[in-house]
Design a protein around this motif. Sequence first.
Motif, PDB file in Angstrom:
ATOM      1  N   LEU A 160       0.969  -0.934   0.170  1.00  0.00           N
ATOM      2  CA  LEU A 160       0.225  -0.053   0.056  1.00  0.00           C
ATOM      3  C   LEU A 160       0.865   1.345  -0.083  1.00  0.00           C
ATOM      4  CD1 LEU A 160      -2.867   1.449   0.237  1.00  0.00           C
ATOM      5  CD2 LEU A 160      -2.801   1.030   2.581  1.00  0.00           C
ATOM      6  N   TYR A 161       1.948   1.293   0.611  1.00  0.00           N
ATOM      7  CA  TYR A 161       2.909   2.463   0.776  1.00  0.00           C
ATOM      8  C   TYR A 161       4.112   2.254  -0.033  1.00  0.00           C
ATOM      9  CZ  TYR A 161      -0.621   3.990   4.647  1.00  0.00           C
ATOM     10  OH  TYR A 161      -1.635   4.300   4.990  1.00  0.00           O
ATOM     11  N   ASP A 162       4.204   1.040  -0.443  1.00  0.00           N
ATOM     12  CA  ASP A 162       5.639   0.911  -1.593  1.00  0.00           C
ATOM     13  C   ASP A 162       6.881   1.080  -0.639  1.00  0.00           C
ATOM     14  OD1 ASP A 162       6.688   0.134  -3.925  1.00  0.00           O
ATOM     15  OD2 ASP A 162       7.016   2.176  -4.409  1.00  0.00           O
ATOM     16  N   ILE A 163       6.752   0.520   0.697  1.00  0.00           N
ATOM     17  CA  ILE A 163       7.900   0.343   1.328  1.00  0.00           C
ATOM     18  C   ILE A 163       8.786  -0.807   1.008  1.00  0.00           C
ATOM     19  CG2 ILE A 163       8.642   0.092   3.804  1.00  0.00           C
ATOM     20  CD1 ILE A 163       5.677   0.951   4.683  1.00  0.00           C
ATOM     21  N   HIS A 164      10.117  -0.447   0.546  1.00  0.00           N
ATOM     22  CA  HIS A 164      11.143  -1.413   0.139  1.00  0.00           C
ATOM     23  C   HIS A 164      12.086  -1.984   1.379  1.00  0.00           C
ATOM     24  CE1 HIS A 164      10.445  -1.271  -4.131  1.00  0.00           C
ATOM     25  NE2 HIS A 164       9.458  -0.426  -3.634  1.00  0.00           N
ATOM     26  N   THR A 165      12.054  -1.282   2.603  1.00  0.00           N
ATOM     27  CA  THR A 165      12.854  -1.627   3.518  1.00  0.00           C
ATOM     28  C   THR A 165      12.729  -3.079   3.833  1.00  0.00           C
ATOM     29  OG1 THR A 165      12.824   0.425   4.759  1.00  0.00           O
ATOM     30  CG2 THR A 165      13.645  -1.133   5.899  1.00  0.00           C
ATOM     31  N   PRO A 166      13.595  -3.970   3.941  1.00  0.00           N
ATOM     32  CA  PRO A 166      13.320  -5.476   4.202  1.00  0.00           C
ATOM     33  C   PRO A 166      13.083  -5.771   5.451  1.00  0.00           C
ATOM     34  CG  PRO A 166      15.780  -5.191   3.925  1.00  0.00           C
ATOM     35  CD  PRO A 166      15.196  -3.657   3.729  1.00  0.00           C
ATOM     36  N   LEU A 167      12.340  -7.054   5.734  1.00  0.00           N
ATOM     37  CA  LEU A 167      11.852  -7.519   6.889  1.00  0.00           C
ATOM     38  C   LEU A 167      12.981  -8.181   7.472  1.00  0.00           C
ATOM     39  CD1 LEU A 167       7.971  -8.612   6.112  1.00  0.00           C
ATOM     40  CD2 LEU A 167       8.896  -6.930   7.887  1.00  0.00           C
ATOM     41  N   PRO A 168      13.281  -8.308   8.632  1.00  0.00           N
ATOM     42  CA  PRO A 168      12.549  -7.735   9.973  1.00  0.00           C
ATOM     43  C   PRO A 168      12.621  -6.412  10.339  1.00  0.00           C
ATOM     44  CG  PRO A 168      14.334  -9.250  10.776  1.00  0.00           C
ATOM     45  CD  PRO A 168      14.395  -9.143   9.313  1.00  0.00           C
ATOM     46  N   ALA A 169      13.546  -5.569   9.417  1.00  0.00           N
ATOM     47  CA  ALA A 169      14.044  -4.237   9.839  1.00  0.00           C
ATOM     48  C   ALA A 169      12.672  -3.383   9.634  1.00  0.00           C
ATOM     49  CB  ALA A 169      15.099  -3.760   9.009  1.00  0.00           C
ATOM     50  N   ALA A 170      11.887  -3.827   8.529  1.00  0.00           N
ATOM     51  CA  ALA A 170      10.573  -2.853   8.389  1.00  0.00           C
ATOM     52  C   ALA A 170       9.585  -2.904   9.515  1.00  0.00           C
ATOM     53  CB  ALA A 170      10.208  -3.103   6.799  1.00  0.00           C
ATOM     54  N   LYS A 171       9.625  -3.996  10.079  1.00  0.00           N
ATOM     55  CA  LYS A 171       8.367  -3.980  11.132  1.00  0.00           C
ATOM     56  C   LYS A 171       7.955  -2.729  11.682  1.00  0.00           C
ATOM     57  CE  LYS A 171       8.679  -8.932  12.199  1.00  0.00           C
ATOM     58  NZ  LYS A 171       7.418  -9.430  11.742  1.00  0.00           N
ATOM     59  N   SER A 172       8.908  -2.106  12.358  1.00  0.00           N
ATOM     60  CA  SER A 172       8.208  -0.689  13.002  1.00  0.00           C
ATOM     61  C   SER A 172       7.591   0.245  12.181  1.00  0.00           C
ATOM     62  CB  SER A 172       9.543  -0.037  14.009  1.00  0.00           C
ATOM     63  OG  SER A 172      10.711   0.162  12.947  1.00  0.00           O
ATOM     64  N   GLU A 173       8.084   0.240  11.110  1.00  0.00           N
ATOM     65  CA  GLU A 173       7.522   1.181   9.827  1.00  0.00           C
ATOM     66  C   GLU A 173       6.314   0.567   9.640  1.00  0.00           C
ATOM     67  OE1 GLU A 173       8.746   3.463   5.833  1.00  0.00           O
ATOM     68  OE2 GLU A 173       9.872   1.720   6.372  1.00  0.00           O
ATOM     69  N   CYS A 218      -3.060   2.234  -3.916  1.00  0.00           N
ATOM     70  CA  CYS A 218      -2.032   1.423  -3.811  1.00  0.00           C
ATOM     71  C   CYS A 218      -0.652   1.878  -4.372  1.00  0.00           C
ATOM     72  CB  CYS A 218      -2.238  -0.238  -3.972  1.00  0.00           C
ATOM     73  SG  CYS A 218      -0.944  -1.258  -3.765  1.00  0.00           S
ATOM     74  N   ALA A 219       0.393   2.037  -3.697  1.00  0.00           N
ATOM     75  CA  ALA A 219       1.574   2.750  -4.347  1.00  0.00           C
ATOM     76  C   ALA A 219       2.203   1.847  -5.002  1.00  0.00           C
ATOM     77  CB  ALA A 219       2.395   3.387  -3.044  1.00  0.00           C
ATOM     78  N   ALA A 220       2.448   0.593  -4.602  1.00  0.00           N
ATOM     79  CA  ALA A 220       3.136  -0.405  -5.183  1.00  0.00           C
ATOM     80  C   ALA A 220       2.193  -0.760  -6.536  1.00  0.00           C
ATOM     81  CB  ALA A 220       3.310  -1.747  -4.389  1.00  0.00           C
ATOM     82  N   ARG A 221       1.199  -0.865  -6.402  1.00  0.00           N
ATOM     83  CA  ARG A 221       0.336  -1.056  -7.816  1.00  0.00           C
ATOM     84  C   ARG A 221       0.591  -0.021  -8.881  1.00  0.00           C
ATOM     85  NH1 ARG A 221      -4.837   0.574  -9.707  1.00  0.00           N
ATOM     86  NH2 ARG A 221      -5.701  -0.934 -11.284  1.00  0.00           N
ATOM     87  N   CYS A 222       0.885   1.040  -8.298  1.00  0.00           N
ATOM     88  CA  CYS A 222       0.927   2.307  -9.392  1.00  0.00           C
ATOM     89  C   CYS A 222       2.553   2.355  -9.676  1.00  0.00           C
ATOM     90  CB  CYS A 222       0.831   3.712  -8.427  1.00  0.00           C
ATOM     91  SG  CYS A 222       1.004   5.170  -9.517  1.00  0.00           S
ATOM     92  N   THR A 223       3.620   1.701  -9.014  1.00  0.00           N
ATOM     93  CA  THR A 223       4.804   1.771  -9.736  1.00  0.00           C
ATOM     94  C   THR A 223       5.213   0.303 -10.170  1.00  0.00           C
ATOM     95  OG1 THR A 223       5.374   1.012  -7.424  1.00  0.00           O
ATOM     96  CG2 THR A 223       5.438   3.245  -7.904  1.00  0.00           C
ATOM     97  N   GLY A 224       4.151  -0.553 -10.115  1.00  0.00           N
ATOM     98  CA  GLY A 224       4.395  -2.019 -10.535  1.00  0.00           C
ATOM     99  C   GLY A 224       5.393  -2.830  -9.544  1.00  0.00           C
ATOM    100  N   THR A 225       5.413  -2.581  -8.369  1.00  0.00           N
ATOM    101  CA  THR A 225       6.385  -3.284  -7.710  1.00  0.00           C
ATOM    102  C   THR A 225       5.733  -4.129  -6.767  1.00  0.00           C
ATOM    103  OG1 THR A 225       6.460  -1.401  -5.917  1.00  0.00           O
ATOM    104  CG2 THR A 225       8.174  -1.489  -7.585  1.00  0.00           C
ATOM    105  N   GLN A 226       4.437  -4.227  -6.662  1.00  0.00           N
ATOM    106  CA  GLN A 226       3.931  -5.178  -5.756  1.00  0.00           C
ATOM    107  C   GLN A 226       4.362  -6.615  -5.775  1.00  0.00           C
ATOM    108  OE1 GLN A 226       2.521  -4.084  -8.710  1.00  0.00           O
ATOM    109  NE2 GLN A 226       0.500  -5.126  -9.285  1.00  0.00           N
ATOM    110  N   ILE A 227       4.840  -7.234  -6.615  1.00  0.00           N
ATOM    111  CA  ILE A 227       5.122  -8.708  -6.661  1.00  0.00           C
ATOM    112  C   ILE A 227       6.677  -8.776  -5.853  1.00  0.00           C
ATOM    113  CG2 ILE A 227       5.788 -10.710  -7.880  1.00  0.00           C
ATOM    114  CD1 ILE A 227       3.068 -10.152  -8.065  1.00  0.00           C
ATOM    115  N   GLU A 228       7.118  -7.508  -5.880  1.00  0.00           N
ATOM    116  CA  GLU A 228       8.757  -7.618  -5.105  1.00  0.00           C
ATOM    117  C   GLU A 228       8.173  -7.431  -3.515  1.00  0.00           C
ATOM    118  OE1 GLU A 228      11.057  -4.604  -6.713  1.00  0.00           O
ATOM    119  OE2 GLU A 228      10.212  -4.984  -8.857  1.00  0.00           O
ATOM    120  N   LEU A 229       7.324  -6.969  -2.972  1.00  0.00           N
ATOM    121  CA  LEU A 229       7.058  -6.791  -1.763  1.00  0.00           C
ATOM    122  C   LEU A 229       6.117  -7.585  -0.880  1.00  0.00           C
ATOM    123  CD1 LEU A 229       6.358  -2.844  -2.375  1.00  0.00           C
ATOM    124  CD2 LEU A 229       8.621  -4.001  -1.936  1.00  0.00           C
TER     125      LEU A 229
END
Length: 352
Positions: A160-173, A218-229
Amino acid sequence: MRDTPDPKTLPLLLLDWYDLHARKMPWRVGPDDRRQGITPDPYRIWMSEIMLQQTTVATVRDYFQRFVTRWPTVAALAAAEDAEVMGEWAGLGYYARARNLLKCARMVVDVHDGVFPSDHDMLLKLPGIGPYTAAAISAIAFDQRHTVLDGNVERVMARLYDIHTPLPAAKSELMAKAEALTPALRPGDYAQAVMDLGATICSPKSPACEICPWRAFCAARCTGTQIELPRKTPKKPKPLRHGTVYLAQREDGAWLLETRPDKGLLGGMLGWPGSDWTESAEPRPLGTPPVAAEWQKLTGEVRHTFTHFHLILTVMVATVPKNSAGSFVPRNKFRPSDLPTVMRKAYDLSQI
């Protein structure tokens, strides 16, 4: 272009979708039930949440039905024999959950008069209930505004927010984003709705974006990155361990079994006597047989994967006299289904 996510609009859109598409779960009180005044049973919600930890809904359904049929209340579960509960849990894995299930049920009965506390901080004091489970019980059972962040919700937020920080580091965000969207209205339904969205629409490999109620935002849908996330930090390779189990059957058909120590892997479960599980170059008979007998090594081996390592077991079998010492379970009381999966694999191999 995408629409700007609105913390007020998104929950309403999702709840409208949930009212039409909510999954049917044996522990769930759905939207139609709520409209009829039916409220969730905290016992069933707690039971399902413990079972669902690192386990799929498809696997949990039958276990849940068996448990609540046999022990329909927390008081009934608290009064159960440990061995009976561990036997019913066999095959579900992560056996510390079963031990904590009993501890928690008994504390609810002894300390809270058989009623699950609605206070979030009190829930956190119960055995086996951590932040995620306490939030889920608070939201789903008591309709309190708490945010539930499981793998499905992490995926939805990352896309939804096109967040590319990898898990588990992204958990707080991801938690911060999820908390901002959690509404005061129907928080229990919302918690289940966003999990359903991740499980059925925003799936890992083939998200059905065209029918998603949040597609316009959905930001990832807009940029086409949803499969990567969501992105994930690569896991370290699992080590390989070896061990030996000894299957001794008396001439009258009884099996030699042991109850494993409460602490440690498979704690409190029935199992075959055997060696420690150690990292070694190749499988070979390890340890000391539990009784003197003419032991035979079976052709084939047991392979099993735990969370942190792979395991290969050598299986040794023997028939022993009726007067052999040890904790033998009579043939008519032995149920292979009471064994954890890795031990049942050894039994199955012995029956080929």
